[in-house]
Scaffold this motif. Structure first.
Motif, PDB file in Angstrom:
ATOM      1  N   THR A 255      -0.619   3.589  -4.116  1.00  0.00           N
ATOM      2  CA  THR A 255       0.231   4.277  -5.093  1.00  0.00           C
ATOM      3  C   THR A 255      -0.391   5.594  -5.530  1.00  0.00           C
ATOM      4  O   THR A 255       0.292   6.622  -5.631  1.00  0.00           O
ATOM      5  N   GLN A 281       7.745   3.515 -13.813  1.00  0.00           N
ATOM      6  CA  GLN A 281       6.648   2.584 -13.543  1.00  0.00           C
ATOM      7  C   GLN A 281       6.512   1.547 -14.655  1.00  0.00           C
ATOM      8  O   GLN A 281       6.218   0.374 -14.379  1.00  0.00           O
ATOM      9  N   MET A 406       5.361  -1.243  -8.435  1.00  0.00           N
ATOM     10  CA  MET A 406       4.997   0.127  -8.763  1.00  0.00           C
ATOM     11  C   MET A 406       4.832   0.964  -7.493  1.00  0.00           C
ATOM     12  O   MET A 406       5.222   2.134  -7.459  1.00  0.00           O
ATOM     13  N   THR A 410       7.319   4.224  -6.774  1.00  0.00           N
ATOM     14  CA  THR A 410       6.634   5.490  -6.542  1.00  0.00           C
ATOM     15  C   THR A 410       6.958   6.026  -5.158  1.00  0.00           C
ATOM     16  O   THR A 410       7.224   7.218  -4.983  1.00  0.00           O
TER      17      THR A 410
END
Length: 430
Positions: A255, A281, A406, A410
């Motif tokens: 990430t 997020q 996440m 992303t």
């Protein structure tokens, strides 16, 4: 039961799993009970284990029974009903960048994951404790010998589908299903729809039955954990903690890399990207569902990143529904970890196909908590990994699942920003 709609395809029911807290509580109870039985072997706990052990074996057998029909039906529906309206430039750019990100993530994960397992191996006691889950579920026998490259290639296409199904040769069945699904697209008229309707019905039936089995997941995990821990003590805990820490670290690192990558390829400042992404997020951490984050991602793309409406209307929904960056990282490391724990050494060609199959499951996995369980399990089983190990690593998926979501959201906004740069360049007057 919720419904997930694939692009240009039917709705597919996905049965929600029991709450993670409940499953982990039962697993903790199983660990404590197993440690007590290990510490005091003459206690009544061992009699309880002897009574409950068959229930765990029956549950695993029922779960494994669904793997083959579910795998075949899902592949047929996905291939037969895949839309053809995404062959535009925007569609091809979106798909190309998704594939590039997945390929890069998979290659880095394999290299880094194998290095971690090599330089920081688990002790023999922890590995033996983890493998004890096989005995807990009533499995027996050593893994089959690894075929040569020549034998593996020849057997990749099964000469007898019924025999391949009876032998549990899942990888050849995947290849055969891909061939049938590709040919099915060329079948005109009602015949094609009848086959697809039947495949969809089988898939729905499997998910329904799986939902009934999942209701017993906490108890099944309690039994499996208790039995395996009773035979090896608490050593298995260190193996599961090791897995959670490493896979979470890999997902977090993947990430973080997306920030400078988006700045370079999408010409979006790191600070601006981070500011637009932060609310998404936070929502991802609370919901563990990239699908649930789509409205927030649309808002971030429109107001925070100011992406073109064409990209917001196509690339972002396309990425959310098909692009799961976590699959390239988490699924491949789970495979490497389980191979390491069980001492399995598949042929490099088989391992390569496994990496490819797991990575491409990004396009077949719903963006829901623990949505990858059914799409990845056939690949693990095809490599000789026992189902028990897959269940145990999936049970402790609560913390990694936060990092998975996440990484997904992303990656979705990163892809959109990169495609938007190309779209703007094409839109400039020449």
């Amino acid at each position: 039961m919720t419904a997930v709609t694939a692009p240009d395809g039917p709705t597919q029911p996905v049965q929600a799993l029991p709450s993670s807290g409940r499953v982990l509580a039962w697993m903790a109870a199983g660990l404590l009970s197993g440690v007590a039985a290990y510490r005091w072997p003459s206690s009544a706990w061992n009699q309880v284990i002897a009574i409950l052990e068959p229930f765990g074996a029956v549950w695993l057998a029922a779960l494994q029974m669904l793997t083959l029909p579910l795998m075949v039906s899902m592949l047929l529906v996905t291939l037969g009903r895949a839309g053809t309206g995404q062959a535009s430039r925007l569609g091809w750019w979106s798909l190309a960048w998704c594939l590039a990100f997945l390929a890069a993530g998979a290659m880095v994960t394999v290299v880094v994951g194998q290095s971690v397992l090599h330089w920081f191996p688990l002790d023999d006691a922890s590995r033996a404790a983890f493998r004890g889950a096989i005995d807990a579920a009533g499995s027996a026998g050593a893994p089959p010998p690894v075929p040569t490259v020549r034998d593996w290639l020849v057997n990749l296409v099964p000469a007898n589908l019924i025999r391949a199904a009876a032998d549990g040769a899942l990888l050849p069945l995947i290849v055969a299903t891909l061939l049938f699904g590709a040919a099915l697209r060329a079948v005109p008229g009602r015949g094609r729809e009848l086959v697809l309707d039947l495949a969809q019905a089988v898939s729905d039936w499997c998910f329904t039955l799986a939902g009934l089995l999942f209701r017993a997941l906490p108890f099944a995990v309690f039994v499996l954990t208790m039995v395996s821990t009773a035979r090896s003590g608490a050593s298995m805990v260190s193996a599961l903690v090791y897995y959670v820490v490493v896979v979470s670290a890999l997902l977090a690192a993947g990430t973080i890399v997306l920030y400078p990558l988006t700045s370079w390829l999408g010409q979006v400042g790191v600070g601006r990207f981070a500011k637009a992404l932060l609310p998404v997020q936070l929502l991802a951490f609370s919901t563990r569902s990239s699908l649930a984050c789509l409205p927030a991602m649309l808002d971030a793309a429109r107001r925070g990143l100011q992406l073109p409406e064409e990209v917001i209307g196509f690339t972002l929904p396309f990425a959310v529904s098909t692009f799961k960056l976590n699959m390239a990282i988490s699924a491949n490391f789970q495979m490497l970890f389980l191979l390491h724990m069980y001492g399995l050494h598949p042929d490099p060609a088989a391992l390569g196909v496994g990496v490819l199959a797991l990575t491409l499951q990004s396009f077949a996995t719903p963006g829901l908590p623990s949505g990858a369980i059914w799409t990845t399990t056939p690949v693990y089983l095809a490599l000789g990994i026992p189902l028990e190990g897959v269940v145990l690593t999936n049970v402790v998926d609560t913390i990694p699942d936060l990092f998975k979501t996440m990484a997904n959201v992303t990656g979705n906004l990163s892809i959109s920003a990169i495609v938007a740069r190309r779209w703007r360049q094409e839109a400039l007057p020449r």
